[in-house]
Design a protein around this motif. Sequence first.
Motif, PDB file in Angstrom:
ATOM      1  N   SER A  34       2.061 -14.426  -9.002  1.00 18.44           N
ATOM      2  CA  SER A  34       3.343 -14.697  -9.662  1.00 18.44           C
ATOM      3  C   SER A  34       4.299 -13.547  -9.364  1.00 18.44           C
ATOM      4  CB  SER A  34       3.135 -14.796 -11.176  1.00 18.44           C
ATOM      5  OG  SER A  34       2.861 -13.501 -11.691  1.00 18.44           O
ATOM      6  N   LEU A  35       5.547 -13.713  -9.750  1.00 17.62           N
ATOM      7  CA  LEU A  35       6.534 -12.640  -9.583  1.00 17.62           C
ATOM      8  C   LEU A  35       6.203 -11.429 -10.442  1.00 17.62           C
ATOM      9  CD1 LEU A  35       9.856 -14.688  -9.531  1.00 17.62           C
ATOM     10  CD2 LEU A  35       8.747 -13.536  -7.628  1.00 17.62           C
ATOM     11  N   ILE A  36       5.540 -11.671 -11.567  1.00 16.02           N
ATOM     12  CA  ILE A  36       5.161 -10.556 -12.455  1.00 16.02           C
ATOM     13  C   ILE A  36       4.193  -9.637 -11.730  1.00 16.02           C
ATOM     14  CG2 ILE A  36       3.911 -10.025 -14.580  1.00 16.02           C
ATOM     15  CD1 ILE A  36       5.690 -11.936 -15.852  1.00 16.02           C
ATOM     16  N   THR A  37       3.195 -10.243 -11.081  1.00 17.25           N
ATOM     17  CA  THR A  37       2.230  -9.452 -10.328  1.00 17.25           C
ATOM     18  C   THR A  37       2.904  -8.793  -9.134  1.00 17.25           C
ATOM     19  OG1 THR A  37       0.288 -10.679 -11.040  1.00 17.25           O
ATOM     20  CG2 THR A  37       0.144  -9.605  -8.901  1.00 17.25           C
ATOM     21  N   TYR A  38       3.766  -9.530  -8.442  1.00 14.59           N
ATOM     22  CA  TYR A  38       4.458  -8.967  -7.280  1.00 14.59           C
ATOM     23  C   TYR A  38       5.247  -7.718  -7.676  1.00 14.59           C
ATOM     24  CZ  TYR A  38       7.737  -8.441  -3.427  1.00 14.59           C
ATOM     25  OH  TYR A  38       8.482  -7.928  -2.396  1.00 14.59           O
ATOM     26  N   SER A  39       5.951  -7.782  -8.801  1.00 14.09           N
ATOM     27  CA  SER A  39       6.747  -6.632  -9.226  1.00 14.09           C
ATOM     28  C   SER A  39       5.858  -5.436  -9.554  1.00 14.09           C
ATOM     29  CB  SER A  39       7.638  -6.988 -10.411  1.00 14.09           C
ATOM     30  OG  SER A  39       6.878  -7.209 -11.568  1.00 14.09           O
ATOM     31  N   ALA A  40       4.638  -5.696 -10.011  1.00 14.38           N
ATOM     32  CA  ALA A  40       3.720  -4.606 -10.370  1.00 14.38           C
ATOM     33  C   ALA A  40       3.066  -3.965  -9.146  1.00 14.38           C
ATOM     34  CB  ALA A  40       2.652  -5.127 -11.322  1.00 14.38           C
ATOM     35  N   ILE A  41       2.868  -4.743  -8.075  1.00 14.51           N
ATOM     36  CA  ILE A  41       2.133  -4.216  -6.908  1.00 14.51           C
ATOM     37  C   ILE A  41       3.013  -3.888  -5.710  1.00 14.51           C
ATOM     38  CG2 ILE A  41       0.039  -5.480  -7.568  1.00 14.51           C
ATOM     39  CD1 ILE A  41       0.708  -7.396  -5.143  1.00 14.51           C
ATOM     40  N   LYS A  42       4.279  -4.263  -5.759  1.00 14.31           N
ATOM     41  CA  LYS A  42       5.168  -4.148  -4.589  1.00 14.31           C
ATOM     42  C   LYS A  42       5.134  -2.781  -3.926  1.00 14.31           C
ATOM     43  CE  LYS A  42      10.005  -4.700  -3.192  1.00 14.31           C
ATOM     44  NZ  LYS A  42       9.767  -5.228  -1.875  1.00 14.31           N
ATOM     45  N   ASN A  43       5.083  -1.736  -4.708  1.00 17.25           N
ATOM     46  CA  ASN A  43       5.153  -0.379  -4.153  1.00 17.25           C
ATOM     47  C   ASN A  43       3.789   0.315  -4.061  1.00 17.25           C
ATOM     48  OD1 ASN A  43       8.040  -0.416  -3.858  1.00 17.25           O
ATOM     49  ND2 ASN A  43       8.153  -0.285  -6.088  1.00 17.25           N
ATOM     50  N   LEU A  44       2.712  -0.437  -4.237  1.00 18.49           N
ATOM     51  CA  LEU A  44       1.367   0.142  -4.144  1.00 18.49           C
ATOM     52  C   LEU A  44       0.759  -0.103  -2.761  1.00 18.49           C
ATOM     53  CD1 LEU A  44      -0.132  -1.069  -7.561  1.00 18.49           C
ATOM     54  CD2 LEU A  44       0.955   1.119  -7.068  1.00 18.49           C
ATOM     55  N   ASP A  45      -0.022   0.852  -2.278  1.00 24.83           N
ATOM     56  CA  ASP A  45      -0.746   0.678  -1.011  1.00 24.83           C
ATOM     57  C   ASP A  45      -2.138   0.109  -1.248  1.00 24.83           C
ATOM     58  OD1 ASP A  45       1.332   1.709   0.582  1.00 24.83           O
ATOM     59  OD2 ASP A  45       0.698   3.760   0.122  1.00 24.83           O
ATOM     60  N   ALA A  46      -2.677   0.389  -2.427  1.00 32.26           N
ATOM     61  CA  ALA A  46      -4.019  -0.098  -2.773  1.00 32.26           C
ATOM     62  C   ALA A  46      -4.053  -0.360  -4.268  1.00 32.26           C
ATOM     63  CB  ALA A  46      -5.076   0.940  -2.392  1.00 32.26           C
ATOM     64  N   GLY A  47      -5.007  -1.166  -4.695  1.00 33.17           N
ATOM     65  CA  GLY A  47      -5.103  -1.444  -6.123  1.00 33.17           C
ATOM     66  C   GLY A  47      -6.121  -2.515  -6.437  1.00 33.17           C
ATOM     67  N   LYS A  48      -6.176  -2.864  -7.710  1.00 34.34           N
ATOM     68  CA  LYS A  48      -7.103  -3.882  -8.198  1.00 34.34           C
ATOM     69  C   LYS A  48      -6.318  -5.123  -8.589  1.00 34.34           C
ATOM     70  CE  LYS A  48     -10.656  -2.867 -10.945  1.00 34.34           C
ATOM     71  NZ  LYS A  48     -11.449  -2.549 -12.165  1.00 34.34           N
ATOM     72  N   ILE A  49      -6.774  -6.273  -8.108  1.00 32.24           N
ATOM     73  CA  ILE A  49      -6.160  -7.555  -8.437  1.00 32.24           C
ATOM     74  C   ILE A  49      -7.214  -8.383  -9.170  1.00 32.24           C
ATOM     75  CG2 ILE A  49      -5.147  -9.681  -7.494  1.00 32.24           C
ATOM     76  CD1 ILE A  49      -3.363  -7.312  -6.990  1.00 32.24           C
ATOM     77  N   GLU A  90       8.909  -2.333 -13.029  1.00 32.19           N
ATOM     78  CA  GLU A  90      10.229  -2.660 -12.469  1.00 32.19           C
ATOM     79  C   GLU A  90      10.213  -2.487 -10.957  1.00 32.19           C
ATOM     80  OE1 GLU A  90      13.682  -2.170 -14.371  1.00 32.19           O
ATOM     81  OE2 GLU A  90      12.646  -3.106 -16.026  1.00 32.19           O
ATOM     82  N   LEU A  91      11.040  -3.254 -10.313  1.00 31.89           N
ATOM     83  CA  LEU A  91      11.153  -3.148  -8.859  1.00 31.89           C
ATOM     84  C   LEU A  91      12.239  -2.161  -8.466  1.00 31.89           C
ATOM     85  CD1 LEU A  91      11.068  -6.804  -7.543  1.00 31.89           C
ATOM     86  CD2 LEU A  91       9.305  -5.087  -7.344  1.00 31.89           C
ATOM     87  N   ILE A  92      12.037  -1.513  -7.334  1.00 32.13           N
ATOM     88  CA  ILE A  92      13.099  -0.712  -6.749  1.00 32.13           C
ATOM     89  C   ILE A  92      14.014  -1.675  -6.003  1.00 32.13           C
ATOM     90  CG2 ILE A  92      13.571   1.016  -4.954  1.00 32.13           C
ATOM     91  CD1 ILE A  92      10.883   2.318  -5.797  1.00 32.13           C
ATOM     92  N   PRO A  93      15.338  -1.591  -6.168  1.00 34.69           N
ATOM     93  CA  PRO A  93      16.227  -2.547  -5.502  1.00 34.69           C
ATOM     94  C   PRO A  93      16.029  -2.556  -3.991  1.00 34.69           C
ATOM     95  CG  PRO A  93      17.445  -1.212  -7.083  1.00 34.69           C
ATOM     96  CD  PRO A  93      16.070  -0.633  -6.986  1.00 34.69           C
ATOM     97  N   SER A  94      16.062  -3.741  -3.410  1.00 33.38           N
ATOM     98  CA  SER A  94      15.911  -3.905  -1.971  1.00 33.38           C
ATOM     99  C   SER A  94      17.280  -4.022  -1.337  1.00 33.38           C
ATOM    100  CB  SER A  94      15.133  -5.194  -1.673  1.00 33.38           C
ATOM    101  OG  SER A  94      13.936  -5.224  -2.384  1.00 33.38           O
ATOM    102  N   SER A  95      17.327  -3.953  -0.014  1.00 32.58           N
ATOM    103  CA  SER A  95      18.593  -4.181   0.675  1.00 32.58           C
ATOM    104  C   SER A  95      18.942  -5.660   0.563  1.00 32.58           C
ATOM    105  CB  SER A  95      18.480  -3.775   2.139  1.00 32.58           C
ATOM    106  OG  SER A  95      17.698  -4.724   2.829  1.00 32.58           O
ATOM    107  N   HIS A  96      20.235  -5.969   0.757  1.00 35.90           N
ATOM    108  CA  HIS A  96      20.735  -7.342   0.571  1.00 35.90           C
ATOM    109  C   HIS A  96      19.974  -8.358   1.418  1.00 35.90           C
ATOM    110  CE1 HIS A  96      23.716 -10.403  -0.427  1.00 35.90           C
ATOM    111  NE2 HIS A  96      23.735 -10.721   0.850  1.00 35.90           N
ATOM    112  N   ASN A  97      19.816  -8.094   2.715  1.00 34.36           N
ATOM    113  CA  ASN A  97      19.176  -9.072   3.599  1.00 34.36           C
ATOM    114  C   ASN A  97      17.701  -9.260   3.282  1.00 34.36           C
ATOM    115  OD1 ASN A  97      21.515  -9.683   4.955  1.00 34.36           O
ATOM    116  ND2 ASN A  97      21.175  -8.194   6.590  1.00 34.36           N
TER     117      ASN A  97
END
Length: 197
Positions: A31-46, A142-149
């Motif tokens: 889900s987007l909730i999980t995506y926002s939590a893992i977006k900036n991680l290189d490794a982790g537990k799912i 929270e997510l770090i803002p991405s570029s527009h494109n």
Amino acid sequence: MINYLEGKLVVKDPTYVVVDINGIGYEAKISLITYSAIKNLDAGKIYTHLHIKEDAHTLYGFAEESEKRRFLDLISISGVGPSTGLMILSSLSPEELQQAILSDDVKTIQGVKGIGLKGAQRIVLELKDKMKKEGLLEKAGELIPSSHNTLRSEALSALTTLGIAKPAAEKSIDIILKQHGQQIKLEELIKLALKRA
């Protein structure tokens, strides 16, 4: 049963993640909730749930056990499948979902794409008692803002994967980006676009 995966997060998309464990890549829908939590991680537990049908074995992944529990609650309801469960968790945070259920706010749940009046009423009816017994769920990061494109293409990819037609998705995204600018977070952009579609 696969309870969780722990390893390198080699692919992170708003709709799925690939976890590399000793050279084997496991793909899990998220889900987007999980995506926002893992977006900036290189490794982790799912935390995972393996859904088995005649024609497919599909893995669903969650950054938090609490979100996995909410997903399992949703799919235990007649007429709510895993795709619908993920759609709900991508449109409403666990807190918003809990608040809607506890306050009998059928309209908010009905606002999720693919959820009709009867489905929303069933969700409220069947989960209200469970929700009363539980405390509030943890908020996702929270997510770090991405570029527009990048923001636009990632949102478009997520919306089309969730079943929104590409032209409708593009139109919704462009309108929202004009209103909110580039500082909008990806999950917020997708949530707003889902409500418009």
